[in-house]
Design an enzyme around this catalytic site. Structure first.
Site, PDB file in Angstrom:
ATOM      1  N   TYR A  38       8.914   0.845  10.544  1.00 45.28           N
ATOM      2  CA  TYR A  38       9.118   1.939   9.602  1.00 45.28           C
ATOM      3  C   TYR A  38      10.584   2.331   9.557  1.00 45.28           C
ATOM      4  O   TYR A  38      11.285   2.289  10.579  1.00 45.28           O
ATOM      5  CB  TYR A  38       8.293   3.166  10.009  1.00 45.28           C
ATOM      6  CG  TYR A  38       6.802   3.025   9.802  1.00 45.28           C
ATOM      7  CD1 TYR A  38       6.215   3.362   8.584  1.00 45.28           C
ATOM      8  CD2 TYR A  38       5.984   2.576  10.828  1.00 45.28           C
ATOM      9  CE1 TYR A  38       4.844   3.251   8.390  1.00 45.28           C
ATOM     10  CE2 TYR A  38       4.613   2.455  10.654  1.00 45.28           C
ATOM     11  CZ  TYR A  38       4.051   2.796   9.434  1.00 45.28           C
ATOM     12  OH  TYR A  38       2.698   2.678   9.250  1.00 45.28           O
ATOM     13  N   GLU A  83       7.802   1.076   4.860  1.00 52.39           N
ATOM     14  CA  GLU A  83       7.235   0.231   5.907  1.00 52.39           C
ATOM     15  C   GLU A  83       7.322  -1.223   5.481  1.00 52.39           C
ATOM     16  O   GLU A  83       7.144  -1.545   4.305  1.00 52.39           O
ATOM     17  CB  GLU A  83       5.777   0.596   6.159  1.00 52.39           C
ATOM     18  CG  GLU A  83       5.093  -0.288   7.215  1.00 52.39           C
ATOM     19  CD  GLU A  83       3.597  -0.036   7.338  1.00 52.39           C
ATOM     20  OE1 GLU A  83       3.016  -0.473   8.348  1.00 52.39           O
ATOM     21  OE2 GLU A  83       3.017   0.578   6.413  1.00 52.39           O
ATOM     22  N   HIS A  87      -0.090  -1.976  14.781  1.00 48.72           N
ATOM     23  CA  HIS A  87      -1.068  -0.933  14.509  1.00 48.72           C
ATOM     24  C   HIS A  87      -2.395  -1.299  15.164  1.00 48.72           C
ATOM     25  O   HIS A  87      -2.803  -2.473  15.144  1.00 48.72           O
ATOM     26  CB  HIS A  87      -1.328  -0.805  13.011  1.00 48.72           C
ATOM     27  CG  HIS A  87      -0.240  -0.134  12.245  1.00 48.72           C
ATOM     28  ND1 HIS A  87       0.368   1.025  12.649  1.00 48.72           N
ATOM     29  CD2 HIS A  87       0.338  -0.452  11.047  1.00 48.72           C
ATOM     30  CE1 HIS A  87       1.263   1.405  11.751  1.00 48.72           C
ATOM     31  NE2 HIS A  87       1.275   0.518  10.773  1.00 48.72           N
ATOM     32  N   HIS A  92      -6.235  -2.019   3.501  1.00 45.15           N
ATOM     33  CA  HIS A  92      -6.041  -0.791   2.731  1.00 45.15           C
ATOM     34  C   HIS A  92      -5.058  -0.996   1.583  1.00 45.15           C
ATOM     35  O   HIS A  92      -4.103  -1.752   1.677  1.00 45.15           O
ATOM     36  CB  HIS A  92      -5.596   0.368   3.614  1.00 45.15           C
ATOM     37  CG  HIS A  92      -4.297   0.190   4.336  1.00 45.15           C
ATOM     38  ND1 HIS A  92      -3.864  -1.004   4.855  1.00 45.15           N
ATOM     39  CD2 HIS A  92      -3.299   1.087   4.622  1.00 45.15           C
ATOM     40  CE1 HIS A  92      -2.686  -0.839   5.442  1.00 45.15           C
ATOM     41  NE2 HIS A  92      -2.319   0.404   5.304  1.00 45.15           N
ATOM     42  N   HIS A 122       4.470   7.253   3.234  1.00 47.48           N
ATOM     43  CA  HIS A 122       5.273   6.031   3.127  1.00 47.48           C
ATOM     44  C   HIS A 122       4.751   5.106   2.039  1.00 47.48           C
ATOM     45  O   HIS A 122       3.600   5.233   1.599  1.00 47.48           O
ATOM     46  CB  HIS A 122       5.319   5.277   4.465  1.00 47.48           C
ATOM     47  CG  HIS A 122       4.024   4.639   4.882  1.00 47.48           C
ATOM     48  ND1 HIS A 122       3.087   5.285   5.653  1.00 47.48           N
ATOM     49  CD2 HIS A 122       3.511   3.397   4.642  1.00 47.48           C
ATOM     50  CE1 HIS A 122       2.057   4.487   5.872  1.00 47.48           C
ATOM     51  NE2 HIS A 122       2.282   3.327   5.267  1.00 47.48           N
ATOM     52  N   HIS A 130       0.834  -1.198   0.000  1.00 48.30           N
ATOM     53  CA  HIS A 130       0.000   0.000   0.000  1.00 48.30           C
ATOM     54  C   HIS A 130       0.871   1.251   0.000  1.00 48.30           C
ATOM     55  O   HIS A 130       2.087   1.179   0.141  1.00 48.30           O
ATOM     56  CB  HIS A 130      -0.959   0.016   1.201  1.00 48.30           C
ATOM     57  CG  HIS A 130      -0.290   0.077   2.539  1.00 48.30           C
ATOM     58  ND1 HIS A 130       0.026  -1.059   3.270  1.00 48.30           N
ATOM     59  CD2 HIS A 130       0.143   1.122   3.299  1.00 48.30           C
ATOM     60  CE1 HIS A 130       0.591  -0.708   4.411  1.00 48.30           C
ATOM     61  NE2 HIS A 130       0.685   0.615   4.449  1.00 48.30           N
TER      62      HIS A 130
END
Length: 314
Positions: A261, A271, A252, A206, A220, A150
């Site tokens: 990260y 990431e 998360h 996502h 990112h 993503h």
């Protein structure tokens, strides 16, 4: 007729040799080609199209464009009409203008970022092949990321002036391009100001995330790994190569992903994202976070503010 997935990101880097070391030796991506302009095309070992990341030499870091793949070539005309009807200029590109791709269209998102849509890209196949394959190929390097998972873009916001391109871009992606809103952060006294959003097209939490900042930029790009152990191993690889780490392995709350990260040599944040988090589907209710809980949503273990994480981007 629909968008299938994130196809690629074209990234600006300031030192190609250092960038290639980072993405091939540290992350383990595979080089699939170069063009006359000096751009380099990379893919993860588990990807079947010829590339998902483009490195372009420039004087400053950041993102040139993002691109999503459609189900069929006919869809391009449908989406071109939709985007134009929404009041945005559509540019049409002949086959080959976008490297290894068929014809494509491009336009500016309300946030100011350039987005391409295409349906055809040169097929190269997974590194394990597609006949009686092994679980992974021999000779992998570094963290051996599977695929580009993503991207998160930073969108101009100024509540005092009534500017919120996070909300504008989210609405455009949902209403015009058919994305689904998986999660969002709501701010303001009555929690009516959309400060961030996470949108998907497939079945993962996502494909594209949006956050608010003073100017448009890239927060990112993220690469998929199997699980927590792979993320931890990836962080070990970063340490071995003395990569600048932004956040050590964490969980998360938003998307439930396992994460670390770090920065490439040009300062672009990357990431490594482990696990699928959860299965997303079109009928899934949107998950809402109030801004007061944003740090628990970003870094669930500690939940403590880390302002640089939101303020520093390219």
């Amino acid at each position: 007729m629909s968008i299938m997935r994130l196809g690629h990101v074209r990234l600006r880097v300031m030192d190609m040799e250092k960038a290639l070391h980072h993405y091939t030796e540290v992350l383990g991506m595979l080089e699939s080609g170069r063009d006359p302009q000096g751009r380099v095309y990379l893919r993860g070992w588990d990807e079947w199209d010829s590339y998902s990341l483009v490195l372009s030499l420039a004087e400053r870091a950041g993102v040139d464009h993002i691109a999503f793949k459609l189900e069929s070539d006919d869809d391009l005309d449908v989406f071109a009409a939709r985007v134009a009807a929404a009041g945005r200029e559509v540019r049409r590109h002949a086959a080959g203008e976008l490297h290894d791709c068929g014809r494509s269209i491009s336009f500016e998102l309300p946030s100011g970022h350039t987005m391409f849509l295409y349906a055809e890209k040169r097929f190269v196949g997974k590194a394990v092949g597609d006949l009686n394959p092994h679980p992974w190929p021999d000779g992998l390097k570094g963290a051996a990321v599977h695929w580009l998972d993503h991207v998160m873009l930073m969108c101009p916001v100024d509540p005092e002036k009534g500017i919120n391109t996070v909300a504008e871009t989210t609405n455009f992606l949902v209403e015009v391009l058919g994305f689904y809103l998986g999660e969002q952060v709501m701010a303001g006294p009555d929690h009516s100001f959309q400060a961030a959003s996470w949108l998907f097209r497939g079945s993962k939490p996502h494909d594209l995330a949006l956050g608010g900042g003073p100017v448009a930029g890239l927060h990112h790009i993220a690469f998929f790994l199997d699980d927590w152990n792979a993320v931890l191993h990836g962080a070990d690889v970063l340490g071995k190569h003395k990569v600048k780490i932004d956040v050590t392995p964490q969980r998360h709350g938003i998307t439930r992903g396992q994460t670390t990260y770090f920065f490439d040599p040009s300062g672009n944040r990357c990431e490594m994202f482990g696990g699928m988090g959860y299965m997303a589907q079109p009928d899934m209710p949107t998950v809402t976070w109030h801004v007061e809980e944003i740090w628990r949503g970003i870094f669930f273990h500690e939940g403590e503010p880390k302002p640089d994480f939101l303020q520093v981007y390219t």
